[in-house]
Motif scaffolding. Sequence first.
Motif, PDB file in Angstrom:
ATOM      1  N   LEU A 107      -4.349 -18.371  -6.484  1.00 29.24           N
ATOM      2  CA  LEU A 107      -4.242 -17.478  -5.329  1.00 29.24           C
ATOM      3  C   LEU A 107      -3.455 -16.227  -5.691  1.00 29.24           C
ATOM      4  O   LEU A 107      -2.595 -16.245  -6.568  1.00 29.24           O
ATOM      5  N   ILE A 108      -3.756 -15.157  -4.980  1.00 31.02           N
ATOM      6  CA  ILE A 108      -3.039 -13.905  -5.181  1.00 31.02           C
ATOM      7  C   ILE A 108      -1.692 -14.001  -4.472  1.00 31.02           C
ATOM      8  O   ILE A 108      -1.622 -14.236  -3.275  1.00 31.02           O
ATOM      9  N   LYS A 109      -0.627 -13.832  -5.235  1.00 27.14           N
ATOM     10  CA  LYS A 109       0.737 -13.908  -4.711  1.00 27.14           C
ATOM     11  C   LYS A 109       1.266 -12.512  -4.398  1.00 27.14           C
ATOM     12  O   LYS A 109       2.061 -12.326  -3.479  1.00 27.14           O
ATOM     13  N   TYR A 110       0.813 -11.508  -5.177  1.00 23.80           N
ATOM     14  CA  TYR A 110       1.328 -10.145  -5.057  1.00 23.80           C
ATOM     15  C   TYR A 110       0.198  -9.176  -5.379  1.00 23.80           C
ATOM     16  O   TYR A 110      -0.581  -9.408  -6.299  1.00 23.80           O
ATOM     17  N   GLU A 167       0.857  -1.187   0.000  1.00 22.53           N
ATOM     18  CA  GLU A 167       0.000   0.000   0.000  1.00 22.53           C
ATOM     19  C   GLU A 167       0.893   1.236   0.000  1.00 22.53           C
ATOM     20  O   GLU A 167       2.056   1.170   0.415  1.00 22.53           O
ATOM     21  N   PRO A 168       0.353   2.396  -0.423  1.00 26.09           N
ATOM     22  CA  PRO A 168       1.137   3.627  -0.344  1.00 26.09           C
ATOM     23  C   PRO A 168       1.626   3.881   1.085  1.00 26.09           C
ATOM     24  O   PRO A 168       1.013   3.430   2.054  1.00 26.09           O
ATOM     25  N   GLY A 169       2.717   4.605   1.202  1.00 28.33           N
ATOM     26  CA  GLY A 169       3.257   4.944   2.515  1.00 28.33           C
ATOM     27  C   GLY A 169       4.155   3.867   3.088  1.00 28.33           C
ATOM     28  O   GLY A 169       4.283   3.727   4.299  1.00 28.33           O
ATOM     29  N   ASN A 170       4.758   3.076   2.209  1.00 27.83           N
ATOM     30  CA  ASN A 170       5.680   2.023   2.622  1.00 27.83           C
ATOM     31  C   ASN A 170       5.038   0.938   3.474  1.00 27.83           C
ATOM     32  O   ASN A 170       5.685   0.346   4.333  1.00 27.83           O
ATOM     33  N   MET A 171       3.751   0.674   3.269  1.00 27.99           N
ATOM     34  CA  MET A 171       3.088  -0.415   3.970  1.00 27.99           C
ATOM     35  C   MET A 171       3.287  -1.677   3.125  1.00 27.99           C
ATOM     36  O   MET A 171       2.721  -1.805   2.046  1.00 27.99           O
ATOM     37  N   GLU A 172       4.138  -2.580   3.606  1.00 25.28           N
ATOM     38  CA  GLU A 172       4.383  -3.844   2.918  1.00 25.28           C
ATOM     39  C   GLU A 172       4.001  -4.974   3.859  1.00 25.28           C
ATOM     40  O   GLU A 172       4.569  -5.116   4.940  1.00 25.28           O
ATOM     41  N   LEU A 173       3.026  -5.758   3.436  1.00 22.26           N
ATOM     42  CA  LEU A 173       2.437  -6.795   4.271  1.00 22.26           C
ATOM     43  C   LEU A 173       2.762  -8.159   3.684  1.00 22.26           C
ATOM     44  O   LEU A 173       2.539  -8.387   2.499  1.00 22.26           O
ATOM     45  N   HIS A 174       3.259  -9.065   4.521  1.00 25.95           N
ATOM     46  CA  HIS A 174       3.670 -10.397   4.065  1.00 25.95           C
ATOM     47  C   HIS A 174       2.765 -11.454   4.664  1.00 25.95           C
ATOM     48  O   HIS A 174       2.668 -11.571   5.887  1.00 25.95           O
ATOM     49  N   GLY A 175       2.110 -12.218   3.784  1.00 24.58           N
ATOM     50  CA  GLY A 175       1.250 -13.304   4.206  1.00 24.58           C
ATOM     51  C   GLY A 175      -0.187 -12.866   4.415  1.00 24.58           C
ATOM     52  O   GLY A 175      -0.482 -11.682   4.603  1.00 24.58           O
ATOM     53  N   PRO A 176      -1.119 -13.825   4.373  1.00 22.20           N
ATOM     54  CA  PRO A 176      -2.544 -13.518   4.498  1.00 22.20           C
ATOM     55  C   PRO A 176      -2.925 -12.829   5.803  1.00 22.20           C
ATOM     56  O   PRO A 176      -3.727 -11.896   5.800  1.00 22.20           O
ATOM     57  N   GLU A 177      -2.365 -13.266   6.912  1.00 20.53           N
ATOM     58  CA  GLU A 177      -2.720 -12.683   8.212  1.00 20.53           C
ATOM     59  C   GLU A 177      -2.317 -11.208   8.273  1.00 20.53           C
ATOM     60  O   GLU A 177      -3.104 -10.347   8.659  1.00 20.53           O
ATOM     61  N   ALA A 178      -1.073 -10.905   7.879  1.00 18.87           N
ATOM     62  CA  ALA A 178      -0.592  -9.522   7.895  1.00 18.87           C
ATOM     63  C   ALA A 178      -1.383  -8.654   6.918  1.00 18.87           C
ATOM     64  O   ALA A 178      -1.701  -7.500   7.214  1.00 18.87           O
ATOM     65  N   SER A 179      -1.720  -9.214   5.757  1.00 20.13           N
ATOM     66  CA  SER A 179      -2.492  -8.462   4.773  1.00 20.13           C
ATOM     67  C   SER A 179      -3.862  -8.093   5.335  1.00 20.13           C
ATOM     68  O   SER A 179      -4.298  -6.935   5.241  1.00 20.13           O
ATOM     69  N   ALA A 180      -4.547  -9.065   5.913  1.00 22.26           N
ATOM     70  CA  ALA A 180      -5.874  -8.795   6.482  1.00 22.26           C
ATOM     71  C   ALA A 180      -5.777  -7.754   7.594  1.00 22.26           C
ATOM     72  O   ALA A 180      -6.573  -6.812   7.643  1.00 22.26           O
ATOM     73  N   GLU A 181      -4.808  -7.920   8.488  1.00 21.60           N
ATOM     74  CA  GLU A 181      -4.651  -6.947   9.580  1.00 21.60           C
ATOM     75  C   GLU A 181      -4.333  -5.560   9.033  1.00 21.60           C
ATOM     76  O   GLU A 181      -4.833  -4.555   9.538  1.00 21.60           O
ATOM     77  N   GLY A 182      -3.499  -5.497   8.003  1.00 18.91           N
ATOM     78  CA  GLY A 182      -3.091  -4.213   7.443  1.00 18.91           C
ATOM     79  C   GLY A 182      -4.218  -3.463   6.758  1.00 18.91           C
ATOM     80  O   GLY A 182      -4.341  -2.244   6.914  1.00 18.91           O
TER      81      GLY A 182
END
Length: 146
Positions: A122-125, A40-55
Amino acid sequence: MAAIAVTPMVEVLQKYLDAFNRADWEAYKTTLAPDSVHIEPGNMELHGPEASAEGVKVFKVPFPDLNGEVVRLMIGQQEAAAEIVWTGPHTGPLVTPTGTIPPTGKPIPVHATKVFAFEGDLIKYCRHYWDMTELLGEIGALPGMP
């Protein structure tokens, strides 16, 4: 969205977006590869499904009814790009780098693009490009804007 041939990638993208719209984080995570990356903008880089959902949950705080609608979709072999219009009223606090903007109640349309790469079904990126200036202008948070 215009009629698009339904492929496994299109089905996954629709499931992904529908899950976000409903804030169904368990369904959202099922669309992502275990080692997925979401940016996401603002240097938000989320790795894995759990981090993505939380982010991405942070967007549901200022805009609990935030909904995305795909208005254009380009599909490749294992990649896709979606033009999305995000809509919803600003009914919660919006935290920004310069401070918190209290709820304005104003509705937003914000135009965005998401670029996806797939691994199987599945979405990889995913990289999300959206216009913060448009968002701030819509809620009246830009200097000189009503």
